[in-house]
Design a protein around this motif. Structure first.
Motif, PDB file in Angstrom:
ATOM      1  N   UNK A   1     -13.538  22.518  48.349  1.00 40.83           N
ATOM      2  CA  UNK A   1     -13.948  22.980  49.557  1.00 40.83           C
ATOM      3  C   UNK A   1     -15.012  24.169  49.618  1.00 40.83           C
ATOM      4  N   UNK A   2     -15.756  24.023  48.608  1.00 36.18           N
ATOM      5  CA  UNK A   2     -16.916  24.987  48.486  1.00 36.18           C
ATOM      6  C   UNK A   2     -17.722  24.853  49.933  1.00 36.18           C
ATOM      7  N   UNK A   3     -18.234  25.956  50.392  1.00 38.52           N
ATOM      8  CA  UNK A   3     -19.174  26.071  51.454  1.00 38.52           C
ATOM      9  C   UNK A   3     -20.322  26.982  50.942  1.00 38.52           C
TER      10      UNK A   3
ATOM     11  N   UNK B   1     -19.346  21.007  51.498  1.00 38.85           N
ATOM     12  CA  UNK B   1     -18.482  20.884  50.511  1.00 38.85           C
ATOM     13  C   UNK B   1     -19.270  20.623  49.080  1.00 38.85           C
ATOM     14  N   UNK B   2     -18.221  20.692  48.208  1.00 38.55           N
ATOM     15  CA  UNK B   2     -18.853  20.677  46.741  1.00 38.55           C
ATOM     16  C   UNK B   2     -19.833  19.378  46.545  1.00 38.55           C
ATOM     17  N   UNK B   3     -19.487  18.428  47.111  1.00 38.16           N
ATOM     18  CA  UNK B   3     -20.208  16.974  46.834  1.00 38.16           C
ATOM     19  C   UNK B   3     -21.550  17.135  47.338  1.00 38.16           C
ATOM     20  N   UNK B   4     -21.935  17.816  48.505  1.00 37.75           N
ATOM     21  CA  UNK B   4     -23.175  18.008  49.058  1.00 37.75           C
ATOM     22  C   UNK B   4     -24.006  19.139  48.257  1.00 37.75           C
ATOM     23  N   UNK B   5     -23.348  20.047  47.903  1.00 44.15           N
ATOM     24  CA  UNK B   5     -24.036  21.145  47.153  1.00 44.15           C
ATOM     25  C   UNK B   5     -24.547  20.485  45.852  1.00 44.15           C
TER      26      UNK B   5
ATOM     27  N   UNK C   1     -28.191  35.125  45.209  1.00 42.34           N
ATOM     28  CA  UNK C   1     -27.121  34.144  45.373  1.00 42.34           C
ATOM     29  C   UNK C   1     -25.810  34.874  45.044  1.00 42.34           C
ATOM     30  N   UNK C   2     -24.942  34.766  46.170  1.00 41.32           N
ATOM     31  CA  UNK C   2     -23.330  35.588  45.770  1.00 41.32           C
ATOM     32  C   UNK C   2     -22.422  34.406  45.759  1.00 41.32           C
ATOM     33  N   UNK C   3     -21.745  34.248  44.473  1.00 45.04           N
ATOM     34  CA  UNK C   3     -20.798  33.309  44.313  1.00 45.04           C
ATOM     35  C   UNK C   3     -19.422  33.895  44.579  1.00 45.04           C
ATOM     36  N   UNK C   4     -18.727  33.652  45.504  1.00 46.23           N
ATOM     37  CA  UNK C   4     -17.399  34.216  45.702  1.00 46.23           C
ATOM     38  C   UNK C   4     -16.133  33.320  45.107  1.00 46.23           C
ATOM     39  N   UNK C   5     -15.506  34.012  44.410  1.00 44.13           N
ATOM     40  CA  UNK C   5     -14.500  33.215  43.676  1.00 44.13           C
ATOM     41  C   UNK C   5     -13.160  33.363  44.328  1.00 44.13           C
ATOM     42  N   UNK C   6     -12.389  32.272  44.256  1.00 41.25           N
ATOM     43  CA  UNK C   6     -11.095  32.597  44.841  1.00 41.25           C
ATOM     44  C   UNK C   6      -9.751  32.845  43.888  1.00 41.25           C
ATOM     45  N   UNK C   7      -8.636  32.758  43.984  1.00 34.41           N
ATOM     46  CA  UNK C   7      -7.751  33.206  43.313  1.00 34.41           C
ATOM     47  C   UNK C   7      -7.324  32.247  42.143  1.00 34.41           C
ATOM     48  N   UNK C   8      -7.937  30.895  42.419  1.00 32.26           N
ATOM     49  CA  UNK C   8      -7.741  29.778  41.259  1.00 32.26           C
ATOM     50  C   UNK C   8      -9.036  29.838  40.492  1.00 32.26           C
ATOM     51  N   UNK C   9      -9.866  30.866  40.660  1.00 34.03           N
ATOM     52  CA  UNK C   9     -10.839  31.297  39.597  1.00 34.03           C
ATOM     53  C   UNK C   9     -12.087  30.017  39.835  1.00 34.03           C
TER      54      UNK C   9
ATOM     55  N   UNK D   1     -15.615  29.339  45.935  1.00 33.96           N
ATOM     56  CA  UNK D   1     -15.247  28.927  47.093  1.00 33.96           C
ATOM     57  C   UNK D   1     -16.458  28.904  48.081  1.00 33.96           C
ATOM     58  N   UNK D   2     -17.280  29.837  47.906  1.00 32.60           N
ATOM     59  CA  UNK D   2     -18.250  30.237  48.957  1.00 32.60           C
ATOM     60  C   UNK D   2     -19.540  30.605  48.192  1.00 32.60           C
TER      61      UNK D   2
END
Length: 140
Positions: A45-47, A58-62, A114-122, A125-126
């Motif tokens: 669900x990466x944006x 999403x991840x595929x587009x990135x 570039x800011x890579x925001x990490x979710x609780x699943x490590x 996500x953003x």
């Protein structure tokens, strides 16, 4: 009350190991053989936004966008802020050199924070990007 002479600075704690692991996958310039490791840190669900506008929903587009930059991106980690679970990276790359054999290469690199925001699943996500083109400088 403590005086300035009694206060000592301490070294900030290292980032959590999962942040360090993500940095080890993101920072080296991805190659064809290592691209799967780079892609593995991103959630489905990466944006991704650039200058406030969504460029990948999403991840595929990135991944499709980043695949053409294989071997072209130089990255350095600028920092990690405890409590934010985000990694800040500075990137520079030349997206113009392979446009057309008839064109002269533009010597300016594109630069971005570039800011890579990490979710609780490590997983990341953003991704938030602030980008600028390089600047042509007149010779001295």
């Amino acid at each position: 009350m403590m005086s300035a002479s009694t206060i000592s600075a301490s070294v900030a704690p290292p980032p959590p190991s999962f942040i360090d692991d993500i940095a080890k996958q993101i920072v080296p310039t991805p190659t064809a053989s290592g691209f799967d490791h780079y892609v593995a840190v991103f959630a489905d669900d990466l944006t991704v936004t650039m200058d406030g506008k969504q460029i990948a929903p999403n991840k595929v587009a990135w991944v499709a966008t980043e695949r053409h930059r294989l071997g072209k991106v130089d990255r350095i980690v600028v920092g990690f802020a405890k409590g934010y679970d985000a990694l800040l990276v500075i990137e520079r790359y030349d997206d113009r050199s392979g446009l057309s054999p008839e064109m002269l290469a533009d010597p300016r690199y594109t630069a971005r924070a570039v800011r890579y925001a990490v979710g609780s699943d490590h997983l990341v996500h953003n991704i938030q990007i602030v980008q600028t083109d390089g600047i042509l400088q007149a010779p001295n």
